[in-house]
Design a protein around this motif. Sequence first.
Motif, PDB file in Angstrom:
ATOM      1  N   ILE A  84       0.867  -1.170   0.000  1.00 32.89           N
ATOM      2  CA  ILE A  84       0.000   0.000   0.000  1.00 32.89           C
ATOM      3  C   ILE A  84       0.908   1.225   0.000  1.00 32.89           C
ATOM      4  CG2 ILE A  84      -0.231   0.005   2.523  1.00 32.89           C
ATOM      5  CD1 ILE A  84      -3.107   1.069   2.086  1.00 32.89           C
ATOM      6  N   THR A  85       0.520   2.253  -0.740  1.00 34.04           N
ATOM      7  CA  THR A  85       1.300   3.477  -0.783  1.00 34.04           C
ATOM      8  C   THR A  85       0.684   4.482   0.171  1.00 34.04           C
ATOM      9  OG1 THR A  85       1.950   3.081  -3.074  1.00 34.04           O
ATOM     10  CG2 THR A  85       2.160   5.342  -2.256  1.00 34.04           C
ATOM     11  N   VAL A  86       1.502   4.993   1.069  1.00 33.91           N
ATOM     12  CA  VAL A  86       1.073   6.022   2.010  1.00 33.91           C
ATOM     13  C   VAL A  86       1.970   7.243   1.799  1.00 33.91           C
ATOM     14  CG1 VAL A  86       0.201   4.385   3.706  1.00 33.91           C
ATOM     15  CG2 VAL A  86       2.561   5.156   3.871  1.00 33.91           C
ATOM     16  N   TYR A  87       1.558   8.351   2.365  1.00 38.17           N
ATOM     17  CA  TYR A  87       2.291   9.596   2.192  1.00 38.17           C
ATOM     18  C   TYR A  87       2.658  10.151   3.553  1.00 38.17           C
ATOM     19  CZ  TYR A  87       0.498   8.880  -2.413  1.00 38.17           C
ATOM     20  OH  TYR A  87       0.214   8.308  -3.627  1.00 38.17           O
ATOM     21  N   TRP A 115       2.257  10.572  11.335  1.00 43.96           N
ATOM     22  CA  TRP A 115       0.970  10.407  10.680  1.00 43.96           C
ATOM     23  C   TRP A 115       1.244   9.961   9.262  1.00 43.96           C
ATOM     24  CZ3 TRP A 115       1.812  14.170  14.249  1.00 43.96           C
ATOM     25  CH2 TRP A 115       0.889  14.294  15.266  1.00 43.96           C
ATOM     26  N   ILE A 116       0.596   8.891   8.859  1.00 39.17           N
ATOM     27  CA  ILE A 116       0.664   8.473   7.464  1.00 39.17           C
ATOM     28  C   ILE A 116      -0.719   8.672   6.877  1.00 39.17           C
ATOM     29  CG2 ILE A 116       2.584   6.863   7.744  1.00 39.17           C
ATOM     30  CD1 ILE A 116       0.566   4.568   7.755  1.00 39.17           C
ATOM     31  N   LYS A 117      -0.759   9.063   5.639  1.00 40.57           N
ATOM     32  CA  LYS A 117      -2.019   9.296   4.963  1.00 40.57           C
ATOM     33  C   LYS A 117      -2.059   8.450   3.692  1.00 40.57           C
ATOM     34  CE  LYS A 117      -3.110  13.001   7.503  1.00 40.57           C
ATOM     35  NZ  LYS A 117      -3.054  12.625   8.873  1.00 40.57           N
ATOM     36  N   PRO A 118      -3.194   7.812   3.418  1.00 42.42           N
ATOM     37  CA  PRO A 118      -3.310   7.046   2.178  1.00 42.42           C
ATOM     38  C   PRO A 118      -3.658   7.928   0.982  1.00 42.42           C
ATOM     39  CG  PRO A 118      -5.266   6.734   3.513  1.00 42.42           C
ATOM     40  CD  PRO A 118      -4.317   7.584   4.312  1.00 42.42           C
ATOM     41  N   SER A 119      -3.834   9.233   1.201  1.00 38.94           N
ATOM     42  CA  SER A 119      -4.192  10.160   0.137  1.00 38.94           C
ATOM     43  C   SER A 119      -3.141  11.256   0.007  1.00 38.94           C
ATOM     44  CB  SER A 119      -5.556  10.789   0.442  1.00 38.94           C
ATOM     45  OG  SER A 119      -5.772  11.929  -0.366  1.00 38.94           O
ATOM     46  N   PHE A 120      -2.599  11.418  -1.192  1.00 38.08           N
ATOM     47  CA  PHE A 120      -1.614  12.458  -1.441  1.00 38.08           C
ATOM     48  C   PHE A 120      -2.203  13.844  -1.178  1.00 38.08           C
ATOM     49  CE2 PHE A 120       0.250  15.527  -4.455  1.00 38.08           C
ATOM     50  CZ  PHE A 120       1.534  15.561  -3.955  1.00 38.08           C
ATOM     51  N   LEU A 121      -3.406  14.102  -1.679  1.00 36.95           N
ATOM     52  CA  LEU A 121      -3.996  15.432  -1.484  1.00 36.95           C
ATOM     53  C   LEU A 121      -4.285  15.717  -0.019  1.00 36.95           C
ATOM     54  CD1 LEU A 121      -6.317  15.860  -4.580  1.00 36.95           C
ATOM     55  CD2 LEU A 121      -4.137  16.980  -4.090  1.00 36.95           C
ATOM     56  N   TRP A 122      -4.705  14.696   0.717  1.00 37.34           N
ATOM     57  CA  TRP A 122      -4.945  14.891   2.145  1.00 37.34           C
ATOM     58  C   TRP A 122      -3.635  15.255   2.838  1.00 37.34           C
ATOM     59  CZ3 TRP A 122      -6.672  10.449   5.891  1.00 37.34           C
ATOM     60  CH2 TRP A 122      -7.021  10.987   7.129  1.00 37.34           C
ATOM     61  N   MET A 123      -2.542  14.558   2.500  1.00 34.89           N
ATOM     62  CA  MET A 123      -1.246  14.872   3.106  1.00 34.89           C
ATOM     63  C   MET A 123      -0.799  16.273   2.710  1.00 34.89           C
ATOM     64  SD  MET A 123       1.248  14.457   5.050  1.00 34.89           S
ATOM     65  CE  MET A 123       1.092  12.814   5.674  1.00 34.89           C
ATOM     66  N   VAL A 154       7.175  15.977   0.893  1.00 31.49           N
ATOM     67  CA  VAL A 154       6.141  14.945   0.996  1.00 31.49           C
ATOM     68  C   VAL A 154       6.587  13.751   0.162  1.00 31.49           C
ATOM     69  CG1 VAL A 154       3.734  14.347   0.545  1.00 31.49           C
ATOM     70  CG2 VAL A 154       4.318  16.634   1.400  1.00 31.49           C
ATOM     71  N   LEU A 155       6.645  12.590   0.819  1.00 29.94           N
ATOM     72  CA  LEU A 155       7.100  11.366   0.152  1.00 29.94           C
ATOM     73  C   LEU A 155       5.973  10.363   0.005  1.00 29.94           C
ATOM     74  CD1 LEU A 155      10.423  10.681   2.093  1.00 29.94           C
ATOM     75  CD2 LEU A 155      10.099  12.028   0.008  1.00 29.94           C
ATOM     76  N   ALA A 156       5.987   9.652  -1.104  1.00 32.20           N
ATOM     77  CA  ALA A 156       5.144   8.473  -1.286  1.00 32.20           C
ATOM     78  C   ALA A 156       5.978   7.294  -0.806  1.00 32.20           C
ATOM     79  CB  ALA A 156       4.770   8.295  -2.754  1.00 32.20           C
ATOM     80  N   VAL A 157       5.468   6.545   0.159  1.00 31.27           N
ATOM     81  CA  VAL A 157       6.206   5.430   0.748  1.00 31.27           C
ATOM     82  C   VAL A 157       5.401   4.159   0.535  1.00 31.27           C
ATOM     83  CG1 VAL A 157       7.226   4.515   2.867  1.00 31.27           C
ATOM     84  CG2 VAL A 157       7.159   6.997   2.493  1.00 31.27           C
ATOM     85  N   GLU A 158       5.977   3.223  -0.187  1.00 34.01           N
ATOM     86  CA  GLU A 158       5.305   1.939  -0.412  1.00 34.01           C
ATOM     87  C   GLU A 158       5.683   0.995   0.724  1.00 34.01           C
ATOM     88  OE1 GLU A 158       4.454  -0.317  -4.408  1.00 34.01           O
ATOM     89  OE2 GLU A 158       6.455  -0.840  -3.665  1.00 34.01           O
TER      90      GLU A 158
END
Length: 102
Positions: A20-23, A51-59, A74-78
């Motif tokens: 899953i990709t989180v931000y 805090w990890i977010k599953p939504s880029f826009l939310w982050m 802001v990083l996308a972390v798989e």
Amino acid sequence: MEHPHQEIREIRALHTASTITVYQAYDPAIGNPAVRHGRFPSTWRQNRMTWIKPSFLWMMYRSGWGTSEGQETVLAVEITRAGFDWALRHACLSSYVRSLYP
């Protein structure tokens, strides 16, 4: 009207069967080396609250569109689905909810 088989809570995120990709938002001193080397630098602490977010826009919104101090990168972390499930099991609310904790 809810569908009879619809979950009350759901997570919408980019995912595969195993990841899953989180931000996450970081200070550039952490984020920039992570991008350059494909892993977090030694200054990153795994046990820090985050805090990890599953939504880029939310982050992006929560990080002040990348302008909040210490959240400019802001990083996308798989991560593995197992790791995400672990995080959910160990998560806590960031504010008190009386109905959950009478």
